[in-house]
Design a protein around this motif. Structure first.
Motif, PDB file in Angstrom:
ATOM      1  N   LYS A   1       3.896   9.980  -8.983  1.00  0.00           N
ATOM      2  CA  LYS A   1       4.357   9.592  -8.715  1.00  0.00           C
ATOM      3  C   LYS A   1       4.612   9.088  -6.836  1.00  0.00           C
ATOM      4  O   LYS A   1       4.330   9.283  -5.962  1.00  0.00           O
ATOM      5  CB  LYS A   1       5.956  10.503  -8.639  1.00  0.00           C
ATOM      6  N   TYR A   2       4.897   7.962  -7.063  1.00  0.00           N
ATOM      7  CA  TYR A   2       5.094   7.055  -5.834  1.00  0.00           C
ATOM      8  C   TYR A   2       6.327   8.071  -3.940  1.00  0.00           C
ATOM      9  O   TYR A   2       6.965   8.767  -4.708  1.00  0.00           O
ATOM     10  CB  TYR A   2       6.112   5.910  -5.842  1.00  0.00           C
ATOM     11  N   GLU A   3       5.365   8.466  -3.485  1.00  0.00           N
ATOM     12  CA  GLU A   3       5.908   9.213  -1.920  1.00  0.00           C
ATOM     13  C   GLU A   3       6.649   8.459  -1.209  1.00  0.00           C
ATOM     14  O   GLU A   3       7.102   8.496  -0.337  1.00  0.00           O
ATOM     15  CB  GLU A   3       5.011   9.881  -1.741  1.00  0.00           C
ATOM     16  N   LYS A   4       5.560   7.215  -0.600  1.00  0.00           N
ATOM     17  CA  LYS A   4       5.761   6.514   0.837  1.00  0.00           C
ATOM     18  C   LYS A   4       5.153   5.398   0.683  1.00  0.00           C
ATOM     19  O   LYS A   4       3.866   4.980   0.059  1.00  0.00           O
ATOM     20  CB  LYS A   4       5.230   7.831   1.659  1.00  0.00           C
ATOM     21  N   THR A   5       6.170   4.173   1.388  1.00  0.00           N
ATOM     22  CA  THR A   5       5.249   2.751   1.297  1.00  0.00           C
ATOM     23  C   THR A   5       4.369   2.817   2.548  1.00  0.00           C
ATOM     24  O   THR A   5       5.221   3.703   3.683  1.00  0.00           O
ATOM     25  CB  THR A   5       6.322   1.942   1.548  1.00  0.00           C
ATOM     26  N   LEU A   6       3.019   2.914   3.021  1.00  0.00           N
ATOM     27  CA  LEU A   6       1.955   2.791   4.189  1.00  0.00           C
ATOM     28  C   LEU A   6       1.869   0.995   4.870  1.00  0.00           C
ATOM     29  O   LEU A   6       2.095   1.308   5.690  1.00  0.00           O
ATOM     30  CB  LEU A   6       0.731   3.812   3.799  1.00  0.00           C
ATOM     31  N   TYR A   7       1.955   0.230   3.862  1.00  0.00           N
ATOM     32  CA  TYR A   7       1.941  -0.991   4.653  1.00  0.00           C
ATOM     33  C   TYR A   7       2.805  -1.968   3.723  1.00  0.00           C
ATOM     34  O   TYR A   7       2.250  -2.133   2.110  1.00  0.00           O
ATOM     35  CB  TYR A   7       0.579  -1.166   5.155  1.00  0.00           C
ATOM     36  N   MET A   8       2.885  -2.809   3.920  1.00  0.00           N
ATOM     37  CA  MET A   8       3.260  -4.000   3.271  1.00  0.00           C
ATOM     38  C   MET A   8       2.802  -5.693   3.628  1.00  0.00           C
ATOM     39  O   MET A   8       3.342  -5.569   4.876  1.00  0.00           O
ATOM     40  CB  MET A   8       4.763  -4.298   3.171  1.00  0.00           C
ATOM     41  N   MET A   9       2.514  -6.463   3.484  1.00  0.00           N
ATOM     42  CA  MET A   9       1.759  -7.889   3.418  1.00  0.00           C
ATOM     43  C   MET A   9       2.931  -8.434   2.804  1.00  0.00           C
ATOM     44  O   MET A   9       2.365  -8.109   1.519  1.00  0.00           O
ATOM     45  CB  MET A   9       0.012  -7.491   3.486  1.00  0.00           C
ATOM     46  N   GLY A  10       3.175  -9.130   3.402  1.00  0.00           N
ATOM     47  CA  GLY A  10       4.500  -9.922   3.222  1.00  0.00           C
ATOM     48  C   GLY A  10       5.553  -9.795   3.590  1.00  0.00           C
ATOM     49  O   GLY A  10       6.102  -8.521   3.756  1.00  0.00           O
TER      50      GLY A  10
ATOM     51  N   VAL B   1       1.116  -0.843  -0.482  1.00  0.00           N
ATOM     52  CA  VAL B   1       0.107   0.184   0.036  1.00  0.00           C
ATOM     53  C   VAL B   1       0.980   1.198   0.046  1.00  0.00           C
ATOM     54  O   VAL B   1       1.347   1.435   1.147  1.00  0.00           O
ATOM     55  CB  VAL B   1      -0.761  -0.296   0.994  1.00  0.00           C
ATOM     56  N   SER B   2       0.761   2.163  -1.024  1.00  0.00           N
ATOM     57  CA  SER B   2       1.295   3.264  -1.330  1.00  0.00           C
ATOM     58  C   SER B   2       1.095   4.763  -1.283  1.00  0.00           C
ATOM     59  O   SER B   2      -0.254   4.697  -1.731  1.00  0.00           O
ATOM     60  CB  SER B   2       2.469   2.913  -2.519  1.00  0.00           C
TER      61      SER B   2
END
Length: 161
Positions: A54-63, A46-47
């Motif tokens: 453009k991508y700014e920040k990762t909010l969450y990674m499931m894995g 989730v970004s």
């Protein structure tokens, strides 16, 4: 002479603290429902995407396993050489047909400014969905149920208490 340097440092500290008080963040609960695809558990990132796409920040990674993160080709490319510290924002991958509930923080100053949340999904030896779904960061759209186009059936966000 020493006290003359303390005043500017104190002013900078107070200004920094007061500016951060204006930028308020809120926690959101995220309920994600997967489709009944064939294959292993999916990884989902989730970004926060800025108004220019453009991508700014990762909010969450499931894995949890970093070795599979390079499967997210666009996300990995956006990070470039500057790898983010994902400690504290990772969780379990999600199996076909399962639900996942997570919580992440969103900066309220991004609402109604053209930002989006992008959900990318990938399954080992299967297709990678760069934009499985996107949620516009508007006061109306952020809490509506949003349908996915790949492994994600839908996502529903709600403000956490």
């Amino acid at each position: 002479m020493k006290s003359i340097f303390k005043l500017p440092i104190l002013i900078v500290f107070i200004l920094g603290f007061s500016l951060s008080a204006f930028s308020q963040s809120s926690k959101y609960k995220c309920m994600l429902q997967m489709t009944n695809y064939n294959g292993l558990e999916a990884y989902v990132v989730v970004s926060l995407i800025n108004p220019n796409g453009k991508y700014e920040k990762t909010l969450y990674m499931m894995g949890p396993d970093k070795q599979w993160y390079n499967g997210f080709k666009e996300w990995d490319k956006q990070l470039g050489k500057k790898k983010e510290n994902l400690n504290g924002i990772t969780g379990a991958s999600v199996a076909a047909g399962d639900r996942s509930s997570t919580t992440f923080t969103i900066d309220e100053s991004k609402l109604n400014k053209g930002y989006k949340l992008r959900f990318e999904s990938a399954v080992e030896d299967k297709e990678y969905f760069v934009t499985d779904l996107e949620i516009p960061l508007t006061t109306e759209a952020i809490t509506q149920k949003t349908e996915g186009t790949g492994y994600i059936r839908f996502v529903k966000l709600s403000k956490a208490n």
